[in-house]
Design a protein around this motif. Sequence first.
Motif, short mmCIF file in Angstrom:
data_model
loop_
_atom_site.label_atom_id
_atom_site.label_comp_id
_atom_site.label_asym_id
_atom_site.label_seq_id
_atom_site.Cartn_x
_atom_site.Cartn_y
_atom_site.Cartn_z
N PRO A 4 0.83 -1.21 0.00
CA PRO A 4 0.00 0.00 0.00
C PRO A 4 0.87 1.26 0.00
N ASP A 5 0.23 2.41 -0.16
CA ASP A 5 0.95 3.68 -0.03
C ASP A 5 1.45 3.82 1.41
N GLY A 6 2.61 4.44 1.57
CA GLY A 6 3.09 4.76 2.90
C GLY A 6 4.04 3.76 3.53
N PHE A 7 4.17 2.56 2.94
CA PHE A 7 5.14 1.58 3.46
C PHE A 7 6.56 2.02 3.12
N TYR A 162 12.41 -2.40 1.55
CA TYR A 162 12.02 -1.83 2.84
C TYR A 162 13.24 -1.43 3.66
N THR A 167 9.28 3.01 6.12
CA THR A 167 8.89 4.18 6.89
C THR A 167 8.84 3.92 8.39
N THR A 168 9.13 2.69 8.82
CA THR A 168 9.24 2.45 10.26
C THR A 168 10.60 1.84 10.55
N ILE A 170 12.03 -1.02 12.18
CA ILE A 170 11.81 -2.31 12.82
C ILE A 170 13.02 -3.20 12.54
N MET A 179 8.86 -12.66 6.61
CA MET A 179 8.41 -12.52 5.22
C MET A 179 8.75 -13.76 4.40
N ALA B 39 3.20 -7.43 8.39
CA ALA B 39 3.25 -5.99 8.69
C ALA B 39 2.54 -5.68 10.00
N GLY B 43 4.54 -4.63 13.17
CA GLY B 43 4.31 -3.20 13.39
C GLY B 43 4.80 -2.29 12.29
N PHE B 44 5.16 -2.86 11.11
CA PHE B 44 5.60 -1.94 10.05
C PHE B 44 4.44 -1.46 9.17
N ASP B 45 3.21 -1.79 9.62
CA ASP B 45 2.05 -1.24 8.93
C ASP B 45 1.73 0.18 9.42
N ALA B 46 2.51 0.66 10.40
CA ALA B 46 2.22 1.97 11.00
C ALA B 46 2.21 3.08 9.95
N ALA B 48 1.32 2.85 6.81
CA ALA B 48 0.38 2.65 5.70
C ALA B 48 -0.64 3.77 5.59
#
Lengths: 230, 104
Positions: A4-7, A162, A167-168, A170, A179, B39, B43-46, B48
């Motif tokens: 999705p957008d934002g990952f 990623y 964007t996070t 982890i 994954m 995700a 917690g990497f769906d934050a 999205a």
Amino acid sequence: MHVPDGFINAPVSVATGVVAATGVAVALRGARRELDDATAPLAGVTAAFVFGAQMLNFPVAAGTSGHLLGGALAAILVGPYTGVLVVSVVLAVQALLFADGGLTALGTNITIMAIVTAIIGYGVFKAGLAILPKKRSSVPVAAFAGAFLSVPASAISFTAIYAIGGTTDIPLGEMLLAMTGVHLLIGVGEALITAVTVSSAVAVRPDLVYGARGLVKPLLINGTAEEATA
Amino acid sequence: MKTITTKAFLAAGLLVALVLAGLVSYYASGSPDGLEKVATDQGFDAGAKDHAGAEWPLADYGVSGVGDERLSGGLSGVIGVAVTLALGGGLFWVVRGRRAESRD
């Protein structure tokens, strides 16, 4: 697997957009040699088939599902360059019409689900054919292997993207493990669907299956495109 | 050797695609897919964001205004197959090389 957008952050989304555009441009050139009056409609139907099959999420573990990616399948049925284009068309329709897969993530999605799956899927398929006995029944077996490995390859390529532009913050090791693990399971479903589809196509029209062409050559007469069967 | 005409082969492939998208899709698993699950777990769906087209008429494989879930999902699937066939078929027809004239 639709991202999705934002990952992925904006700069890396632009970069994967460039990768995807380059890959599609190369595929457009390569597909010229794979497509003719007979196989162009087949590639269109393959795209429609991949779209339909992608709607069927199958359960793989508690509370988790997966669906066909289709890059390996398309590459085997209509050729690796055309295969990239087949899945790219499907991903574009999904993102632009069904709001599935982010708009800014379209480059990422084409990279991991069209380009990586077609290259790995077709590469493993060809390697499998080289090892297996040179007969028609080897085609679905090699297709199984190619499709199976294309899915974790796609998941690993997403994790790599990623790692650069996520964007996070982890732990990437755990992410890679999770994954890869779940996508090995999904890969089994991908492999089954691909092997059954390829096997059905080879059973009725082996001459129309790109990846089986070398195996139906005995009936080909001196470069004539028509196969000498009825 | 079993053979069918190219037309019949294409029609069969398209029919399977339509049946999968239009009918079988209703029975697909509604669980999150592998990426969504990992995700959420990690917690990497934050980051999205909602899709800009979340309110589009075909968003999320349903046809807005069609109340029946089976009909809405099936119809969206059939539309998707048709659009993909038209776009893909058109693209591949344009891209195809002319074998007869310029064989390698």
